[in-house]
Design a protein around this motif. Structure first.
Motif, PDB file in Angstrom:
ATOM      1  N   UNK A  94      91.388  86.999  64.807  1.00  0.00           N
ATOM      2  CA  UNK A  94      91.800  85.886  64.060  1.00  0.00           C
ATOM      3  C   UNK A  94      90.720  85.450  63.136  1.00  0.00           C
ATOM      4  N   UNK A  95      89.446  84.996  63.669  1.00  0.00           N
ATOM      5  CA  UNK A  95      88.367  84.453  63.189  1.00  0.00           C
ATOM      6  C   UNK A  95      87.658  85.453  62.223  1.00  0.00           C
ATOM      7  N   UNK A  96      87.722  86.736  62.620  1.00  0.00           N
ATOM      8  CA  UNK A  96      87.032  87.607  61.949  1.00  0.00           C
ATOM      9  C   UNK A  96      87.717  87.999  60.533  1.00  0.00           C
ATOM     10  N   UNK A  97      89.071  88.020  60.807  1.00  0.00           N
ATOM     11  CA  UNK A  97      89.984  88.387  59.726  1.00  0.00           C
ATOM     12  C   UNK A  97      90.014  87.103  58.712  1.00  0.00           C
ATOM     13  N   UNK A 126      86.903  77.868  58.573  1.00  0.00           N
ATOM     14  CA  UNK A 126      86.210  76.929  59.167  1.00  0.00           C
ATOM     15  C   UNK A 126      87.351  76.019  59.605  1.00  0.00           C
ATOM     16  N   UNK A 127      88.459  76.113  59.152  1.00  0.00           N
ATOM     17  CA  UNK A 127      89.667  75.250  59.889  1.00  0.00           C
ATOM     18  C   UNK A 127      90.002  75.766  61.161  1.00  0.00           C
ATOM     19  N   UNK A 136      78.994  71.354  60.275  1.00  0.00           N
ATOM     20  CA  UNK A 136      77.617  71.627  59.520  1.00  0.00           C
ATOM     21  C   UNK A 136      77.188  72.824  59.913  1.00  0.00           C
ATOM     22  N   UNK A 137      77.224  73.209  61.150  1.00  0.00           N
ATOM     23  CA  UNK A 137      76.519  74.328  61.757  1.00  0.00           C
ATOM     24  C   UNK A 137      77.293  75.730  60.981  1.00  0.00           C
ATOM     25  N   UNK A 138      78.681  75.727  61.233  1.00  0.00           N
ATOM     26  CA  UNK A 138      79.590  76.892  60.722  1.00  0.00           C
ATOM     27  C   UNK A 138      79.326  76.872  59.339  1.00  0.00           C
ATOM     28  N   UNK A 139      79.485  75.656  58.663  1.00  0.00           N
ATOM     29  CA  UNK A 139      79.253  75.788  56.900  1.00  0.00           C
ATOM     30  C   UNK A 139      77.769  76.350  56.911  1.00  0.00           C
TER      31      UNK A 139
END
Length: 159
Positions: A112-115, A125-126, A141-144
């Motif tokens: 799901x994350x990959x899609x 991010x959500x 912040x890290x993911x963004x």
């Protein structure tokens, strides 16, 4: 198919055609008892999948739950339902063709994350915030910053 209006088990198919995504059959039905009309969708199911939760508990795979996860992550985002349906169908196809009848919930979450990463950065991010159990602003912040770095790399490749 049971009528959703009166509960009669004697409904009739009036029209069948492939759904827009060509992964299911759309059937228009009518109930001869109450005259109610409704639509059903029929999908191919290659095997019965069980999801193994983090606790070890096993539950039947629920495609609708997967769709709801996408819808929640993509709420108020400009992504067509067709794209969501294609992403969900792709994940289901990969799970069913994996040869495994038991799938870890973590594997589903990663797919799901990959899609979502390819559909919409905000939705990614959500979903990641729930899936990875963010507890501090630094987690966001890290993911963004990862997304921003990827966008920077992509734009230098296009130049």
């Amino acid at each position: 198919m049971r009528c959703p209006y009166c509960g009669s088990e004697d409904t009739q198919v009036k029209d069948s055609r492939p759904a827009e995504d060509f992964t299911s059959i759309r059937r228009r039905r009518i109930c001869p008892d109450c005259g109610g009309r409704f639509t059903t969708f029929e999908r191919v199911q290659l095997r019965e999948l069980m999801v193994v939760k983090k606790t070890g508990r096993k539950v039947p795979f629920d495609r609708n739950k997967l769709v709801r996860s996408f819808q929640i992550a993509l709420r108020k985002r400009p992504v067509d339902n067709d794209r969501i349906e294609r992403a969900v169908s792709g994940i289901v196809r990969r799970l069913e063709s994996s040869g495994e009848s038991e799938i870890n919930s973590e594997q589903i979450g990663l797919q799901v994350l990959e899609a979502l990463k390819s559909l919409d950065d905000v939705a990614f991010v959500r979903y990641a915030s729930v899936y990875r159990d963010f507890s501090h602003a630094e987690d966001f912040e890290k993911v963004i910053s990862e997304i921003t770095a990827k966008i920077g790399r992509d734009s230098t490749v296009e130049s």
